[in-house]
Every structure is written in structure tokens, then in C-alpha cells.
Design an enzyme around this catalytic site. Structure first.
Site, PDB file in Angstrom:
ATOM      1  N   HIS A   8      39.080  45.450  39.045  1.00  0.00           N
ATOM      2  CA  HIS A   8      39.821  45.638  38.096  1.00  0.00           C
ATOM      3  C   HIS A   8      39.139  46.683  37.390  1.00  0.00           C
ATOM      4  O   HIS A   8      38.604  47.337  37.314  1.00  0.00           O
ATOM      5  CB  HIS A   8      40.403  44.520  36.650  1.00  0.00           C
ATOM      6  N   TRP A  13      36.589  45.783  26.713  1.00  0.00           N
ATOM      7  CA  TRP A  13      35.227  44.776  26.677  1.00  0.00           C
ATOM      8  C   TRP A  13      34.366  45.361  27.674  1.00  0.00           C
ATOM      9  O   TRP A  13      32.999  45.180  26.692  1.00  0.00           O
ATOM     10  CB  TRP A  13      35.576  43.645  26.764  1.00  0.00           C
ATOM     11  N   GLU A  84      37.471  35.834  37.683  1.00  0.00           N
ATOM     12  CA  GLU A  84      35.376  36.127  37.518  1.00  0.00           C
ATOM     13  C   GLU A  84      34.803  35.101  37.124  1.00  0.00           C
ATOM     14  O   GLU A  84      35.380  33.458  36.730  1.00  0.00           O
ATOM     15  CB  GLU A  84      35.562  37.023  36.584  1.00  0.00           C
TER      16      GLU A  84
END
Length: 218
Positions: A8, A13, A84
Site C-alpha cells: 500500500h 503512521w 498485515e
């Protein structure tokens, strides 16, 4: 059949150096939209049969951005299996802080997955993550008519899963380093069952001039 993989776009973050993991999610950075567009243009003439993406927003927005650039847009399939690696209590935490708290575990996460033990922070086992992702990939290959297929996922999970699909053992799954955001990796599948052949690994050459800096913290 060619299998394309990408991580992605870079998120808030990622920039703040925080773990995201299976449950954590944060917005894509403005610069990521241009990087996703450039990746889409790089792939625009590839006649993808389907695009498979993680259900996390940072991944499926990346998949949609790529699809918007394709000459032949295709079906996007969202799957929990492409999420993830689950990092338990680490998700949302600053990576430098966690490195001080769990130095051995973090070294193993980056370099020695055969020694990695997520039990101290209630994380997901590497074997469990590999089982869900690689089962999905194998099933997608088996169900495809001709391909090619595109898989949009996450850094830690895809790095290990792709290497495992090449037939490597746990001890070697990090030997080529981690995937960059919006990078392009290609495997060739002669049949639905691995091992698959590596054609291209972690390419970001098409992102030059976008302002998107490669980041592979995991």
C-alpha cells in the site's frame, strides 16, 4: 501466469514510525496518491483478470487508485486474508520505543523469522500469517482463467509471503529486505502450487520524481 504484488501507499503512521499491523490503520499521505497514480500508469496496459486487496483502508484505496489508471479496469476482491501481520499490543506504538522494549524480538522480526516469537505482545505467528496469505494466492491462481493477477497488501506480511511462495524456508524470508511502499514485485506461476519464480523484486524506479521516499521499516 504472472502474479503482481504491491505494498500500500505510505501512511501517516509510516511517517510517524508507528506499527500498524492487522488492526491498526491510518490515512494515506497526500504524496501517496501521486505514487499510487504512477504505479497505476506503470501497470496500465497489464490486462489483470482480478485485483485482490487487503480489507484495510490503506490497501484497498491503493488498489482502487491503481485500478483507476488501468486501460482495462477489473474486479477488486477484498480479503481479510491479505491483512498485515498481527502485531498485538505493538500496533499504534512508536517503533523506536518498541525496539528498546523488545530488542531481540524486533531483530528477529526483521531478520530471523525462524526465531521470531510474538507471544510477549500477543502477536500473530508467522506461520499463521503465511498460511492465510499463501492459501489465498494459491486459490486465486487455481481459479484464474489466464491471469495476470494483482495482490495489494502490506510490508511485513507480503515480504515474507512472497519469499515463501518462492520456496524459501522461514530463516530466509527476510534476506532480501522489506518491501517499499508502492513497490512492484512479480512472480511467475507455472501451476497453482508453489514454488513460483521471481521475475522482479521491490522495484520503485517508476516513482522517481514523485516525492515519495521509499520506506521499508519492516
Amino acid at each position: 501466469m504472472k502474479l503482481y504484488f504491491t505494498r500500500h501507499g505510505k501512511t501517516q503512521w509510516n511517517q510517524e514510525k508507528r506499527f500498524q499491523g492487522m488492526m491498526g490503520d491510518s490515512p494515506l499521505l497526500p504524496e501517496s496518491k501521486e505514487a499510487i497514480k504512477m504505479l497505476g500508469k506503470e501497470l496500465k496496459d497489464v490486462p489483470f483478470e482480478k485485483i485482490y486487496t487487503s480489507t484495510l483502508k490503506r490497501a484497498y484505496l491503493t488498489a482502487e487508485g491503481i485500478n483507476n489508471q488501468l486501460t482495462q479496469p477489473t474486479e477488486i476482491v477484498r480479503s481479510e486474508d491479505l491483512r498485515e501481520l498481527g502485531l498485538g499490543k505493538l500496533e499504534g506504538q512508536l517503533i523506536p520505543v518498541i525496539e528498546e522494549r523488545y530488542p531481540k524480538d524486533m531483530v528477529n522480526l526483521r531478520h530471523h523469522l525462524d526465531l521470531y516469537d510474538p507471544a510477549p505482545f500477543d502477536g500473530e505467528k508467522i506461520e499463521d500469517m503465511l498460511n492465510r496469505i499463501n492459501h489465498l494466492v494459491e486459490q486465486a491462481v487455481a481459479e484464474a482463467e489466464e491471469g495476470p493477477l494483482l495482490f495489494v497488501g502490506h510490508g511485513a506480511a507480503l515480504t515474507a509471503a512472497i519469499q515463501a511462495l518462492m520456496g524459501k524456508p522461514l530463516s530466509q524470508l527476510r534476506e532480501m529486505g522489506g518491501l517499499f511502499n508502492n513497490s512492484l514485485t512479480i512472480l511467475e506461476a507455472a501451476s497453482s502450487k508453489p514454488p513460483y519464480e521471481l521475475i522482479q523484486w521491490n522495484d520503485v524506479s517508476f516513482l522517481e520524481g514523485t516525492g515519495a521516499k521509499p520506506d521499508s521499516l519492516l
